[in-house]
Design an enzyme around this catalytic site. Structure first.
Site, PDB file in Angstrom:
ATOM      1  N   HIS A  15       0.840  -1.189   0.000  1.00  0.00           N
ATOM      2  CA  HIS A  15       0.000   0.000   0.000  1.00  0.00           C
ATOM      3  C   HIS A  15       0.880   1.245   0.000  1.00  0.00           C
ATOM      4  O   HIS A  15       1.828   1.343   0.774  1.00  0.00           O
ATOM      5  CB  HIS A  15      -0.891   0.015   1.249  1.00  0.00           C
ATOM      6  CG  HIS A  15      -1.737   1.249   1.354  1.00  0.00           C
ATOM      7  ND1 HIS A  15      -2.915   1.390   0.657  1.00  0.00           N
ATOM      8  CD2 HIS A  15      -1.557   2.393   2.050  1.00  0.00           C
ATOM      9  CE1 HIS A  15      -3.435   2.581   0.931  1.00  0.00           C
ATOM     10  NE2 HIS A  15      -2.628   3.210   1.765  1.00  0.00           N
ATOM     11  N   SER A  28      -7.518   3.893   9.555  1.00  0.00           N
ATOM     12  CA  SER A  28      -8.294   3.806   8.308  1.00  0.00           C
ATOM     13  C   SER A  28      -7.568   2.911   7.299  1.00  0.00           C
ATOM     14  O   SER A  28      -8.160   1.988   6.718  1.00  0.00           O
ATOM     15  CB  SER A  28      -8.482   5.221   7.752  1.00  0.00           C
ATOM     16  OG  SER A  28      -8.810   5.211   6.405  1.00  0.00           O
ATOM     17  N   ARG A  81     -14.810  12.551   8.165  1.00  0.00           N
ATOM     18  CA  ARG A  81     -13.543  13.264   8.395  1.00  0.00           C
ATOM     19  C   ARG A  81     -13.304  14.294   7.300  1.00  0.00           C
ATOM     20  O   ARG A  81     -12.804  15.398   7.546  1.00  0.00           O
ATOM     21  CB  ARG A  81     -12.380  12.262   8.426  1.00  0.00           C
ATOM     22  CG  ARG A  81     -12.304  11.465   9.716  1.00  0.00           C
ATOM     23  CD  ARG A  81     -11.402  10.260   9.557  1.00  0.00           C
ATOM     24  NE  ARG A  81     -10.067  10.639   9.148  1.00  0.00           N
ATOM     25  CZ  ARG A  81      -9.234   9.820   8.475  1.00  0.00           C
ATOM     26  NH1 ARG A  81      -9.592   8.605   8.153  1.00  0.00           N
ATOM     27  NH2 ARG A  81      -8.041  10.241   8.135  1.00  0.00           N
ATOM     28  N   ASP A 100     -14.978   2.399   8.012  1.00  0.00           N
ATOM     29  CA  ASP A 100     -14.044   3.358   7.407  1.00  0.00           C
ATOM     30  C   ASP A 100     -14.754   4.234   6.384  1.00  0.00           C
ATOM     31  O   ASP A 100     -14.489   5.426   6.277  1.00  0.00           O
ATOM     32  CB  ASP A 100     -12.862   2.629   6.752  1.00  0.00           C
ATOM     33  CG  ASP A 100     -11.903   3.635   6.135  1.00  0.00           C
ATOM     34  OD1 ASP A 100     -11.378   4.468   6.893  1.00  0.00           O
ATOM     35  OD2 ASP A 100     -11.726   3.629   4.899  1.00  0.00           O
ATOM     36  N   LYS A 132      -8.635  -1.553   6.643  1.00  0.00           N
ATOM     37  CA  LYS A 132      -9.014  -2.075   5.311  1.00  0.00           C
ATOM     38  C   LYS A 132      -8.042  -3.167   4.883  1.00  0.00           C
ATOM     39  O   LYS A 132      -8.429  -4.197   4.363  1.00  0.00           O
ATOM     40  CB  LYS A 132      -8.982  -0.943   4.274  1.00  0.00           C
ATOM     41  CG  LYS A 132     -10.099   0.064   4.449  1.00  0.00           C
ATOM     42  CD  LYS A 132     -10.178   1.019   3.283  1.00  0.00           C
ATOM     43  CE  LYS A 132      -9.023   1.984   3.202  1.00  0.00           C
ATOM     44  NZ  LYS A 132      -9.251   3.324   3.657  1.00  0.00           N
TER      45      LYS A 132
HETATM   46  N1  URA Z   1      -5.955   6.712   2.951  1.00  0.00           N
HETATM   47  C1  URA Z   1      -6.898   6.047   3.666  1.00  0.00           C
HETATM   48  O1  URA Z   1      -7.338   4.978   3.312  1.00  0.00           O
HETATM   49  N2  URA Z   1      -7.344   6.637   4.797  1.00  0.00           N
HETATM   50  C2  URA Z   1      -6.900   7.813   5.249  1.00  0.00           C
HETATM   51  O2  URA Z   1      -7.340   8.266   6.278  1.00  0.00           O
HETATM   52  C3  URA Z   1      -5.924   8.475   4.488  1.00  0.00           C
HETATM   53  C4  URA Z   1      -5.456   7.898   3.338  1.00  0.00           C
END
Ligand code: URA
Length: 433
Positions: A82, A183, A168, A161, A187
């Site tokens: 990621h 977050s 947010r 999320d 995931k």
């Molecule tokens: N990417 C995400 O998945 N969440 C965040 O809060 C910031 C970047």
């Protein structure tokens, strides 16, 4: 339990318990706590932070808020990678096929681009026919059979999320390290991989503007891995200039294909190799850096990595002829050269400005509903360290738009050119485990 008591506790800088965090996340997902109360808690977290234990619990509660994809019946360790996002970051398109060609199984869910940052899904969708939607069973079948799948975030995974991120976004609470880390990690942990490599970018084109914040974010995510018993490693890399030469969807796919043919830009190629070494070691395919590196270089030389990309494109219903003949990708109607009006060495290329300009040329989205022009973007003709003569080409714009005078100026101004020579160090990378 009363939600207002939880808000007050965080407002007063006290530690939240597992029961309180569970109450928050499970009831918010069910729609039983209103956004205005959760906004207030998010702001308290933004201002007062969370400790390691709270962040671990929050991540875990978000992870279990929806479906959890279990890939354990696929033989071998499954890896995922990621990037926190940047400009010109097409690493997944190159690294995924490389490590899969070396025997790893990369199972990845990706996101879309927004604002100045691009998204892997949009890049993949610039290949005609490419399908980013897969069911749980199809995703597993693909990873099992070809060792490589990159798909969209399944909406049944981590609904917490989805709701929290949207909130947010409109409450000034995106930039909180505990909230960003939970977050991203919730995931990733719900989508089934055994090992995760995070590339935390810093610099003008990245979420984290400076290296110190990037280190804290990377360490926070690695610590979440430790709390939840997952192999998570992180590298910190700079986004002070775009990665590679291409910015914009089909331009980046073409650059990824060239890189898999051994013809890619040096910074992109080196990052894919060094990240690949970490992933192959995490997957326990190699325990030695040199052997892993040789295997990755060979995956390019033999064409095995390019073949992996073709296998993935075919499996996901994309037109493989575009990978074989990348000149088939649609070309923008306007191709505009940007010339330097200075002589000297390129010291910096403002990645944020290049990303924003590419978006304005049609290559990105300002809001989630915008439609992307897959052919729009920017090719850099110079990178940091290069010498430029007055009148020489700095960059080339690709667009189907007409009125772009301002963007031309912005792209030229993104290049900082000085008389003094500048040394670049591509190995400048911090690793956290
Ligand atoms: N990417 C995400 O998945 N969440 C965040 O809060 C910031 C970047």
């Amino acid at each position: 339990m009363r939600f207002e008591d939880i808000i007050e506790k965080k407002r007063d800088k006290k530690e939240l318990t597992r029961d309180e965090i569970h109450y928050w996340i499970s009831n918010y997902v069910k729609g039983e706590i209103p956004d205005y109360q959760v906004s207030s808690l998010l702001m308290a977290i933004y201002l007062n932070g969370m400790n390691k234990k709270e962040i671990g619990i929050l991540t875990d509660e978000m992870r279990i808020s929806g479906q959890i994809w279990d890939l354990s019946d696929i033989p071998g360790l499954k890896v995922d990678k990621h990037s926190t996002g940047g400009v010109g970051d097409k690493v997944s398109l190159v690294l995924g096929p490389m490590v899969a060609a070396c025997g790893a199984k990369l199972a990845k869910m990706s996101g879309r681009g927004l604002g100045h940052t691009g998204g892997t899904l949009d890049k993949l969708e610039s290949i005609p026919g490419f399908d980013i939607h897969k069911t749980y069973d199809d995703f597993k079948k693909q990873v099992k059979e070809i060792g490589l799948a990159i798909i969209g975030q399944d909406e049944n995974i981590d609904p917490a999320d989805k709701k929290l991120y949207a909130l947010r976004d409109v409450t000034g609470t995106v930039g909180s390290i505990p909230l960003i880390a939970s977050s991203i990690m919730s995931k990733k942990l719900a989508s089934g991989a055994d090992c995760i490599l995070l590339d935390v970018k810093y610099g003008s084109g990245a979420f984290m503007k400076n290296i110190d914040d990037a280190k804290v974010l990377a360490q926070t995510m690695v610590d979440i891995g430790k709390e939840l018993h997952k192999d998570v490693k992180a590298e910190i890399t700079d986004m002070d200039q775009p990665l590679g030469m291409a910015v914009g969807n089909n331009l980046e796919v073409k650059e990824a294909i060239a890189t898999l043919k051994g013809d890619g830009p040096k910074d992109l190629t080196e990052l894919c190799i060094s990240s690949g070494v970490i992933l192959l070691k995490q997957a326990k395919i190699y325990d030695n850096d040199e052997e892993a590196k040789t295997a990755l270089i060979n995956s390019i030389k033999t064409g095995a990595a390019l073949n992996k990309l073709k296998e993935m494109v075919k499996y996901q219903k994309g037109d493989v002829s575009y990978i074989e003949h990348s000149e088939k990708f649609e070309m923008a109607s306007e191709i505009i050269p940007i010339y330097s009006t200075k002589e000297g060495y390129v010291h910096r290329i403002d990645a944020l400005e290049i990303g924003k300009s590419s978006m304005k040329l049609g290559g990105g989205r300002e809001t989630l509903d915008d439609i992307i022009d897959m052919s729009a973007g920017i090719i850099l003709n110079k990178k940091i360290g290069d010498f430029v003569k007055n009148g020489e080409l700095l960059a080339t714009l690709y667009t189907n738009k007409k009125d772009i005078e301002e963007i031309k100026g912005d792209v030229k101004n993104a290049f900082n050119i000085q008389k003094e020579e500048v040394k670049i160090d591509l190995s400048k990378k911090i690793f956290i485990e």
